[in-house]
Design an enzyme around this catalytic site. Structure first.
Site, PDB file in Angstrom:
ATOM      1  CB  SER A  41      -8.230   3.578   2.950  1.00 19.76           C
ATOM      2  OG  SER A  41      -7.349   2.966   3.897  1.00 19.76           O
ATOM      3  CB  SER A  98      -8.434   0.637   5.907  1.00 20.57           C
ATOM      4  OG  SER A  98      -9.222   1.865   5.784  1.00 20.57           O
ATOM      5  CE  LYS A 146      -3.788   1.982   2.685  1.00 17.61           C
ATOM      6  NZ  LYS A 146      -4.836   1.815   3.761  1.00 17.61           N
TER       7      LYS A 146
END
Lengths: 103, 478, 483
Positions: free
Chosen positions: B147, B171, B72
């Site tokens: 997210s 997330s 990420k």
């Protein structure tokens, strides 16, 4: 020391003022939009005022947390000035440069 | 050879048998990325050359030797960008590795590329990426969740063997559920946060996205553990998470919190989760009714605590030491205001303003202080519940993936986090695994919640279900 | 109407550690710009703080030296404000649970400015109460150019103690004595060099005035940019006068922050209360609480030194020094220790104290690094006390010692032939010679003009080049003159 005066809860969110505290310029449209959207969020969060929290001890530190996780005072390598300044938007003489600082 | 659809375990076996080389895996994945990522936009950056070099140097005797992993884009990798999907960090290059990155490198993993996300991890749909939204591999019109939507999407679309994400209020688990893969949020303090760009420091955890529960255990073995660089990481022993995977569910007490089975949850999701409960009951688990009475307050607490912490955490993005500085400033103050106006997207601004407000003079007690107290109540709920059960079972998300643009009102988006948020507030661990599909062929996620540092039991519970089903083997058509 | 000033001081003292407060970068003055920096103290994305045990220990030690209560549990908070010298745009500090609470500084008499040391106020042993001491991180250094500013983060994140006094000070001279006394104590604990000129000790002053007898405080102003202890005194004297003039002319003091311009000798408005900050303090979620009762306080107490006041009292009681001598020597720990080594037997201590204070200190030495062997001072004092040399000769020996010859006093005496003539036979011969050469003086003395003996003594001293023992000469002459 700065004194802090706790007021009672009020719904007086002033987006323009808070945005200035947070150092974010907002357009008039954004300001109005956030005012209404965040007003709704705060309205929703107002339910917390009804929760009975009397059973939660009023200790400023959570007694369940571990304590004294400390670092020994031993020097570790720093970045070189070049590495430190590599991302600087503006630099000169190994200093980070920015428009004149005002109070 | 189709290597991109295999798991870590399968690839490790082939590598050990010298059937393939790490370069084969990376090349195959690069081809897959080239073929499907234009539709998914799960990656923000892929450095093909660098990945091939890493593959060539990978040491196969290491636990993740030669396994490509997506990261990420809010986790620092030395010499690489770390944009957090924000314009303000567009050209930033990190001079250091996050602790998890150092551990992955030490374990021989190949860092394949950087996954798309909601800007600064603020969002539940990956629509808040400054570099364009990510798409759900099962239905490109839908969001992949967020997210960590990019991390989930690239694993689900076989563009990575596994990925790392961060989870502040769901997330990792919610996008895993919406994309049909496995996503684990470790106990707070289990995995070092050092190098993960902070959103809400008391809630953030780094965790794995994988195709199977066993792969998640493999990754957890590598990334867990105390870190002297991270004050809140805990010196708790790290077991071999793969060792107890086949512990089974006989006699396991599975808690069903009545507050999580409510109107508003999609009937298809409800049905799939009910079937999972039945499966556990049929396989010898004891189903226990538990209560988490403060669940209804979780969203209020979360959006006060998380935004308050974020308002301070994101103050450092000011265009002085790094990041994009607005050229329109004439002095220090208006340089800040313009830099932050131009550098941050709407959701980030909205949350910073909310967080600044709840901390500001006169409102601190009413909002922040009270929210922290209610958080204690939430934590107590879990402590009480775990006296009656070993794991807690809930849906991961009230709905399957929704259409992009569908939730334009922030509050309605926030409300969708209802099942995942309390886990972060209580600092316990949670995993999402696939448990079915909707009629329109969108994945449904099952959330299992474990007590503090009880990831081993959580993984074993998830493993048992996965072994009894084939949901995880279904692939999206791309 | 008579007015009095109400003064409170917030002192920031740099803590003497090897590394910064929350990272392993060197805590070192100077260095090329931005070379003592890392992801943590530059506030890079993803970096997290790890607290320095030694900084906490030294702050507790400071609290113990200043009679504070040490908090059992304390925590770190974030103080939010945007300023380019802060890497994170929040400062990690302690808001409502500081490490040390309460405490006091008792003002030393000779810590007051010289010209008021004789006044009653300096003698009162006034206690200035402390509110608290907390630990925080320092900010970076900025340099201002025409349209731009440059920032060096070497200092950013170094540990800083904030010592907050109650508003117990009443005069600029008390503020001077407070800072001087405080600096002595911090030096003793080796917790801070506390040199204001180097920025190791920085001080913000709050001051207001009120008519004598009035209970209510007046509106206070905060003074900034005070870089020396005497600067603090001058700024306060100016500001108190300004406030009194304003109030006595019917004006109103507005709460504001004012900057002291030392060259102009004036204070100027920096910002008024309307621009006050809203710091949005909240507990730092990156940092765990600290408990002092599980070893930290004990470890700090182990470093507790004998304090200046205690040393001073001991010098008076055990070594017979005057209060002045004792305080001057005890004010500087290194000098005090040197003095003890130099004093030798207690009968010699006052003389050694005099040499050190009147002669040695006049050379403005580096007291932490004294080259003269300490025992030379007691040897010198013993030579005088034993009548081997007189005080005039002692001065000559001392001059050579201070010049750094490194020779022992006895060797200096021998080298320059300074030893006193104490041989009674030799002295008798000189006295006879003197009486023969000065019959008038002999006659005068014998007729009752006793002062006439001085001429005879002078003759002997001259003949012996000053080396005759004056007391013995006196004795021999009197005997010979038949008195």
């Amino acid at each position: 020391m700065v004194c802090r005066f706790w007021g009672v809860n009020s719904q007086s969110l002033n987006v323009a003022y808070v945005a200035s505290l947070a150092r974010i310029d907002l357009s008039k449209e954004e300001e109005a939009l956030f005012q209404s959207q965040l007003g709704k969020v705060l309205e929703y969060a107002r339910e917390l005022q009804q929760v009975d929290v009397s059973s939660v001890p009023d200790t400023p530190v959570d007694p369940n947390l571990p304590t004294n996780v400390l670092r020994e005072d031993v020097v570790r390598p720093s970045l070189s000035a070049a590495a430190a300044l590599r991302n600087a938007p503006q630099q000169a003489n190994h200093l980070f440069i920015m428009p004149k600082i005002i109070e | 050879m189709n290597l991109h659809s295999l798991t870590i375990k399968e690839l490790r076996r082939k590598l050990a048998a010298k059937e393939i080389s790490p370069k084969d895996i990376v090349s195959d994945l690069l081809a897959r990325i080239a073929a499907v990522d234009p539709q998914i936009h799960g990656y923000l950056r892929v450095n093909a050359e660098d990945a091939l070099t890493q593959a060539a140097q990978a040491e196969l005797d290491k636990p993740l030797g030669g396994i490509p992993i997506a990261i990420k884009d809010n986790i620092a990798v030395s010499g690489e960008g770390c944009t957090c999907a924000s314009k303000i960090l567009e050209n930033y290059v990190s001079p250091f590795d996050a602790t998890v990155i150092r551990k992955l490198k030490d374990a021989g993993a190949v860092l394949l590329g950087r996954a798309n996300m909601d800007e600064f991890a603020m969002g539940s749909s990956t629509e808040n990426s400054a570099f364009g939204r990510a798409h759900n591999p099962w239905n490109l019109a839908c969001i992949p969740g967020g997210s960590s939507g990019g991390s989930a999407a690239v694993v689900a679309a076989d563009e990575a063997i596994a990925a790392l994400g961060t989870d502040t209020g769901g997330s990792i688990r919610q996008p895993a559920a919406l994309c049909g893969c496995v996503g684990l949020k470790p106990t707070y303090g289990r995995v070092s946060r050092y190098g993960a760009v902070a959103f809400a420091s008391s809630l953030d955890q780094i965790g794995p996205f994988t195709k199977t529960v066993e792969d998640a255990a493999l990754l957890m073995n590598v990334i867990s553990g105390y870190d002297a660089l991270e004050n809140t990481s805990r010196p708790v022993p790290v077991p071999d998470f793969t060792a107890s995977l086949s512990a089974g569910v006989k006699g396991l007490r599975v808690g069903i919190p009545r507050e999580y089975f409510i109107a508003g949850t999609d009937p298809e999701v409800q049905a799939a989760v009910r079937q999972a409960i039945d499966w556990y009951a049929d396989h010898g688990a004891e189903i226990v009714d538990v209560s988490l009475p403060n669940t209804e307050h979780a969203i209020s607490v979360y959006y006060i605590v998380a935004t308050a912490e974020a308002s301070a955490n994101l103050a450092r993005f000011d265009g002085v030491r790094y990041g994009r500085r607005s050229p329109d400033g004439t002095d220090s103050i208006n340089t800040y205001s313009k830099t932050r106006e131009q550098g941050f997207g709407s959701e980030v601004k909205r949350r910073i303003i909310l967080g600044t407000y709840v901390l500001s003079s006169g409102y601190y007690d009413a909002y922040y202080n009270r929210a922290q107290k209610v958080r204690q109540l939430l934590r107590r709920d879990f402590t009480e519940a775990f006296k009656k059960c070993d794991v807690i079972l809930t849906p991961t998300s009230p709905t399957a993936a929704f259409k992009a643009g569908e939730k334009s009102d922030p509050l309605s988006m926030y409300l969708a986090d209802i099942f995942t948020i309390a886990v972060n507030l209580a600092e316990v661990c949670g995993i999402s695994i696939p448990c079915g599909f909707t009629a329109s062929n969108l994945p449904i996620g099952l959330q299992l919640i474990g007590s503090h540092f009880d990831e081993a039991r959580l993984l074993a519970t998830a493993q048992a279900y996965e072994q009894g089903h084939s949901w995880h083997t279904r692939k999206p058509t791309l | 109407m008579k007015y009095e000033a109400i003064i409170g001081l917030e002192v920031h003292a740099q803590v003497k550690t090897n590394t910064k407060m929350f990272c392993g970068c060197k805590n070192e003055y100077g260095g090329a710009p931005n070379t003592h920096v890392c992801p943590v103290c530059l506030g890079l994305p993803g970096a997290l703080p790890a607290p320095n045990a030694e900084a906490i220990r030294q702050t507790i030690l400071t609290g113990l030296m200043l009679d504070c209560q040490i908090a059992e549990v304390c925590k770190f908070d974030r103080k939010n404000y945007f300023y380019p010298d802060q890497a994170k745009n929040y400062q990690i500090t302690q808001y409502d649970l500081p490490l040390c609470v309460g405490g006091a500084v008792t003002l030393d008499k000779y810590a007051y400015p010289k010209e008021v040391q004789k006044e009653a106020c300096a003698d009162s042993g006034k206690k200035i109460r402390l509110n608290r001491i907390h630990l925080e991180e320092d900010v970076a250094k900025s340099t201002h150019f025409d349209t731009e500013s440059g920032i060096d983060f070497n200092r950013c994140g170094t540990p800083l103690m904030e010592i907050v006094s109650e508003a117990d000070l009443r005069t600029p001279e008390e503020a001077f004595a407070y800072l001087t006394t405080l600096k002595r104590i911090l030096n003793y604990g080796k917790v801070s060099d506390a040199d204001m000129e180097k920025g190791q000790l920085r001080c913000d002053v709050n001051v207001s005035v009120r008519p004598v007898g009035q209970e209510k405080f007046g509106t206070k102003c905060e003074l900034k940019n005070l870089n020396t202890i005497s600067g603090v005194r001058r700024a306060l004297a100016y500001e108190i006068q300004r406030q009194i003039e304003t109030v006595s002319q019917g004006g109103v003091i507005t709460q504001e922050t004012r900057r002291w311009d030392d060259a102009a000798g004036q204070t100027y408005v920096m910002r008024s209360k309307e621009n006050a900050h809203d710091y949005r303090y909240f507990p730092d979620p990156d940092l765990l609480p600290v408990r002092t009762d599980q070893g930290l306080k004990t470890a700090a107490a182990a470093g507790l030194p004998e304090l200046p006041r205690q040393k001073k009292a001991r010098f008076v009681a055990a070594l017979g020094l005057s209060e002045y001598q004792a305080e001057v020597l005890a004010a500087d720990q290194a000098l005090g220790d040197y003095f003890e080594a130099a004093a030798g037997e207690s009968r010699l201590a006052p003389a050694v104290a005099n040499y050190l204070i009147n002669d040695f200190l006049a050379t403005e030495p580096d007291t932490a690094n004294i080259k003269i062997p300490a025992e030379h001072f007691s040897q010198l004092a013993a030579l005088v006390a034993d009548g081997k040399i007189n005080s005039k000769q002692a001065k000559e020996v001392l001059a050579e010692m201070l010049a750094g010859s490194g020779a022992a006093p006895a060797d200096i005496v021998q080298k320059h032939g300074l030893a006193q003539v104490t041989d009674l036979g030799a002295l008798a011969a000189f006295c006879d010679e003197a009486m023969a050469a000065n019959p008038k003086s002999v006659a005068d003395y014998q007729s009752g003009k006793l002062g006439a003996i001085n001429a005879l003594k002078g003759f002997v001293m001259k003949k012996t080049k000053g080396q005759a023992n004056p007391a013995l000469v006196d004795e021999v002459l009197k005997k010979k003159l038949g008195s």
